[in-house]
Design an enzyme around this catalytic site. Structure first.
Site, mmCIF file in Angstrom:
data_model
loop_
_atom_site.group_PDB
_atom_site.id
_atom_site.type_symbol
_atom_site.label_atom_id
_atom_site.label_comp_id
_atom_site.label_asym_id
_atom_site.label_seq_id
_atom_site.Cartn_x
_atom_site.Cartn_y
_atom_site.Cartn_z
ATOM 1 N N CYS A 400 21.908 18.228 81.863
ATOM 2 C CA CYS A 400 21.704 17.396 82.613
ATOM 3 C C CYS A 400 21.956 16.064 81.937
ATOM 4 O O CYS A 400 22.479 14.804 82.476
ATOM 5 C CB CYS A 400 20.797 17.280 83.575
ATOM 6 S SG CYS A 400 20.870 18.287 85.048
ATOM 7 N N LYS A 403 25.454 14.260 81.965
ATOM 8 C CA LYS A 403 25.937 13.617 83.353
ATOM 9 C C LYS A 403 26.943 12.464 83.238
ATOM 10 O O LYS A 403 26.402 11.593 82.044
ATOM 11 C CB LYS A 403 24.623 13.338 84.397
ATOM 12 C CG LYS A 403 24.435 14.341 85.331
ATOM 13 C CD LYS A 403 23.359 13.909 86.357
ATOM 14 C CE LYS A 403 23.152 14.851 87.499
ATOM 15 N NZ LYS A 403 22.283 14.312 88.302
ATOM 16 N N ASP A 433 20.347 15.061 97.672
ATOM 17 C CA ASP A 433 20.583 16.174 96.640
ATOM 18 C C ASP A 433 21.696 17.169 96.986
ATOM 19 O O ASP A 433 22.212 17.594 96.121
ATOM 20 C CB ASP A 433 19.312 16.812 96.274
ATOM 21 C CG ASP A 433 18.553 15.909 95.857
ATOM 22 O OD1 ASP A 433 18.703 15.245 94.743
ATOM 23 O OD2 ASP A 433 17.293 16.075 96.045
ATOM 24 N N ASP A 458 26.997 21.750 90.889
ATOM 25 C CA ASP A 458 26.473 21.398 89.405
ATOM 26 C C ASP A 458 27.217 21.956 88.406
ATOM 27 O O ASP A 458 27.716 23.070 88.557
ATOM 28 C CB ASP A 458 25.073 21.796 89.355
ATOM 29 C CG ASP A 458 24.067 20.730 89.596
ATOM 30 O OD1 ASP A 458 24.190 19.784 88.751
ATOM 31 O OD2 ASP A 458 23.224 20.678 90.433
ATOM 32 N N HIS A 532 35.734 30.490 89.028
ATOM 33 C CA HIS A 532 37.025 30.108 88.405
ATOM 34 C C HIS A 532 36.548 30.047 86.893
ATOM 35 O O HIS A 532 35.464 29.580 86.690
ATOM 36 C CB HIS A 532 37.461 29.013 88.897
ATOM 37 C CG HIS A 532 38.849 28.574 88.318
ATOM 38 N ND1 HIS A 532 39.990 29.091 88.505
ATOM 39 C CD2 HIS A 532 38.883 27.556 87.269
ATOM 40 C CE1 HIS A 532 40.817 28.337 87.820
ATOM 41 N NE2 HIS A 532 40.220 27.362 87.106
ATOM 42 N N ASP A 619 15.051 16.436 93.374
ATOM 43 C CA ASP A 619 14.531 17.124 91.933
ATOM 44 C C ASP A 619 14.977 16.252 90.925
ATOM 45 O O ASP A 619 15.642 15.503 91.201
ATOM 46 C CB ASP A 619 15.289 18.500 91.907
ATOM 47 C CG ASP A 619 16.768 18.318 92.108
ATOM 48 O OD1 ASP A 619 17.222 17.291 92.609
ATOM 49 O OD2 ASP A 619 17.400 19.498 91.577
#
Ligand SMILES: Cc1cc2nc3c(=O)[nH]c(=O)nc-3n(C[C@H](O)[C@H](O)[C@H](O)COP(=O)(O)OP(=O)(O)OC[C@H]3O[C@@H](n4cnc5c(N)ncnc54)[C@H](O)[C@@H]3O)c2cc1C
Length: 736
Positions: A400, A403, A433, A458, A532, A619
């Site tokens: 994360c 990001k 979220d 995500d 994918h 979260d």
């Protein structure tokens, strides 16, 4: 010279697996760091992530060296060496399929395998709890610490018997006497099966050891062969029974069990038969070094660290030559090697050929040699800084921490015209979220009018070099958004980017990646329904997740109420620690709990919150605690107070931040600091990967919620602050 790492960006063509952090493999990793082979990926597997250096273990037991001084941190070493590290016990080797097997993760494929597994003491199995084993050495030292604590708490008569009068048995007996002899009633006795101590050494070495034993009042017995034991007593060949409280086995080496069903050629005792090139005599793709091998040409070569270390350079050259299909060079053991044995009294016994002497100076030489070896593994140069010549993408954080910053994202979302749709209950602009849609009532459960579909996506680049664990964590992270909304995930679609590599290497990587994700999903009842894949510069994985919830039971960011307490379920600090890991600066003792916590799903925490009537939750991921909490405050029109001393942090966080290490997203996250009143703390803006839930809990339920969270596998869950009415004109965060 400190270890410097050189990075290669070439597609991976070949894969080398080193099993066991034996001495030769440690040399291999250092050499690979300084002279990497383009297109070759190296993985080291060891059952523990730190290893004590055996030659210094007697000194450590006797109190001359701290644990840190004798410990090699494989997480840091491998990271510095650009070698992938797996802290897992190997359960088997399939030489035909060229795979290394584990109990709880997919097998690892190799083009070349090297075994540096060491050996085990041969011991009758029936001694159970009272038996102390030298290997794994980390576990042995832990048991000695426990024994010391027990003796300190309640000194009592304690009989320790050391079985085996070889070099390590003699050194350890004296070291144990030095450490535990101060406890009243403690006694140690060494039993040697043959007529002399140290039969592999000249008689002068045994004589000098005998003198030291006598001077220090430590008992030893020769011709005392142990044939078995039970019920607190050892049975000797003579029929005598000797009572004990603990027995340490320091007998001759037995082969590691994983060799047994490998299909590789073993000698009668079960050791791997190797040629001078260090290759298995039955499989040229398999190499072996150290205590676990038997040389065809040197059947009597003593098993010691000196030979194992010297095999490292030959192993490195020969594995490289094997992959390049070139000729290999032979390992030639020294005819005489220097042996220095610690007598735990500030002296050492030196043996070189026929020369044997004892003295303080010999101990100084021993310590100097051992400490020089350890410096090779302690003095690891940090990875290049972000502004160095390293390719920029290699230095950006993953997880994360990769990001896009929140201000960039919200600026773009404001400019894009996304039409409202009555079927969408919560979409992009709601800033939740996950998105929430109505579903066709006829298809689902007892309260169809309340049922809503909840979706999230995500995707991030790998932040560790283990595709299996990365896959697990990416899976857990992707479903977390649904738990943060009190919805249950049902299906996931994967999107994976794999670096260019030879077909089988890429296949192995994708297999590990998806196996990890599927293992996490299986535990949570989530089904992988498709996906994918694409090639790119770096490994990355994400999921589009769909699940269901009930419209009026969804957690919302906008539901904060003054008086609520803020409960955080996992510690903060993963961003800085992962940045430290990237630089080779994260200790194993920090990295292990970090990974273990990232591998905990937020499912149970969400259910506990729901049971206790929580309605506001999120979260904590890339934008850090401050970013995600401010989103909630804005949505709810309230302010919050955080009690800094109550915020749980990962071990090592303060240390890495003190060294100036933070995630590359930290600076962008900190742009919101103008809305934080009080000293801004590093953890406020630290991006979290697979972070915890932040829930607003009624004050009278906090104690019960925290107790349940602790019992459910969130031991660091904590009450970190409270929601207030607006402190001023706009929502803000006060740090006390
Ligand atoms: C107390 C003591 C003192 C010693 N002092 C000296 C000395 O001063 N000089 C000297 O030359 N020799 C010394 N030795 C001998 C020396 O320790 C060994 O000969 C040497 O360590 C052998 O090294 P190795 O490379 O074979 O493997 P090791 O150093 O034994 O390493 C093997 C590694 O493999 C790991 N492993 C084993 N099985 C598995 C598995 N299934 N999966 C994953 N990992 C696994 C182990 O955890 C270990 O980390 C000493 C030994 C002892 C016990």
């Amino acid at each position: 010279m400190p270890l410097m790492r050189i990075v290669s960006d070439m597609p991976v063509e070949k894969s080398v697996v080193l099993v066991g952090a034996g001495n030769a493999h440690l040399v291999f990793v250092r050499r690979f760091a300084m002279r990497p082979w383009p297109g070759v990926a190296v993985t080291l597997v060891n059952e523990s992530s730190v290893i004590p250096y055996s030659a210094m273990v007697p000194g450590h037991i006797a109190g001359s060296f701290s644990r840190e001084e004798i410990t090699i941190d494989l997480v840091r070493l491998c990271r510095a060496g650009n070698v992938r590290f797996l802290p897992e016990p190997v359960t088997g080797i399939d030489a035909v399929a060229r795979r290394v097997r584990f109990a709880s993760r997919p097998a690892l494929a190799y083009d070349a395998l090297s075994l540096g597994l060491g050996s085990l003491p041969a011991c009758p199995a029936e001694l159970g709890e009272a038996a102390l084993f030298l290997r794994p050495m980390q576990a042995f030292l832990k048991r000695l610490d426990e024994l010391e604590q027990a003796l300190r708490r309640s000194p009592r008569p304690f009989r320790l018997i050391v079985v085996g009068g070889g070099a390590s048995g003699c050194e350890l007996t004296l070291a144990l006497h030095q450490r535990f002899g101060k406890f009243p009633g403690f006694g140690v006795t060494l039993l040697q099966g043959g007529p002399h101590l140290l039969p592999e050494f000249p008689a002068g070495v045994a004589r000098r050891f005998s003198e030291v034993f006598q001077q220090r009042g430590v008992s030893f017995r020769v011709d005392a062969r142990v044939s078995g034991g039970a019920d607190g007593a050892l049975l000797l060949d003579s029929g005598e029974r000797l009572k004990y409280d603990a027995v340490l086995w320091a007998t001759q080496a037995a082969p590691p069990q994983v060799l047994r069903d490998s299909g590789l050629s073993l000698n009668a005792a079960g050791f791997l038969r190797v040629a001078d090139s260090l290759q298995s005599v039955s499989d040229p793709a398999v190499f072996g070094t150290g205590d676990c091998v038997a040389f065809e040409r040197y059947p009597d070569l003593p098993r010691n660290g000196v030979h194992a270390v010297r095999q490292g350079a030959v192993l490195f050259d020969n594995v490289g030559a094997f992959l390049r299909e070139q000729s290999l060079r032979p390992f030639r053991p020294q005819r005489r090697c220097l042996c220095l044995l610690n007598t735990a009294d500030g002296h050492a016994i030196l043996r070189y050929g026929k020369i044997v002497c004892k003295g303080r100076w010999a101990r100084k030489i021993k310590d100097r040699i051992d400490q020089r070896w350890m410096r090779k593994f302690h003095e690891l140069a940090a990875m290049p800084e972000p502004n160095s010549d390293a390719p920029a993408h290699l230095m950006r954080c993953g997880g994360c921490g990769s990001k896009i910053s929140s201000d960039v994202l919200s600026a773009v979302l404001k400019r894009i015209d996304i039409p409202d749709d009555p079927r969408v209950l919560l979409g992009c602009r709601a800033g939740e979220d996950a998105s929430v849609h109505r579903v066709r009532p006829a298809l689902f459960g007892p309260q169809p009018d309340k049922l809503v579909e909840v979706q999230t996506v995500d995707y991030f680049k790998a932040f560790i070099d283990d595709p299996y664990l990365f896959g697990r964590i990416a899976g857990l992270n992707s479903v977390s958004d649904l738990y943060a909304m009190n919805a249950r995930p049902f299906t996931a679609l994967a999107i994976a980017t794999l670096p260019q590599a030879r077909g089988p290497v890429q296949e192995a990587q994708l297999f590990e990646l998806l196996s990890g994700a599927v293992s996490a999903f299986r535990e949570l009842g989530v089904v992988l329904t498709g996906g994918h894949t694409t090639e790119g510069n770096e490994l990355a994985l994400g999921f589009a997740v769909t699940g269901f919830g009930e419209e009026d039971r969804l957690f919302r960011k906008s539901h904060l109420q003054p008086g609520d307490r803020l409960v955080l379920t996992k510690p903060l600090g993963s961003g800085a620690l992962l940045a430290a890991w990237m630089r080779g600066d994260c200790k194993a003792e920090w990295f292990e709990p970090l990974l273990a916590t990232m591998l905990v799903a937020n499912a149970r925490a969400g259910a506990i919150f729901a049971r206790h009537g929580v309605t506001a939750c999120t979260d904590i991921t890339g934008f850090g605690l401050a970013g995600h909490l401010l989103e909630m405050l804005d949505a709810s029109g309230v302010s919050a107070r955080l009690e800094a001393g109550c915020v749980p942090l990962y071990a090592g966080f303060h240390e890495v931040v003190a060294r100036g290490i933070t995630s590359t997203l930290h600076a962008d996250n900190a742009k919101v600091s103008c809305r934080v009143d009080g000293a801004a703390a590093a953890w406020l803006f630290d991006p979290q990967t697979s972070g915890g839930l932040l829930g607003a809990v009624r004050a009278d339920a906090v104690a019960a919620v925290i107790a349940e969270l602790h019992a459910a596998g969130y031991p660091q869950a904590a009450d970190i602050g409270a929601i207030d009415a607006l402190h001023g004109q706009s929502p803000g965060l006060l740090l006390c």
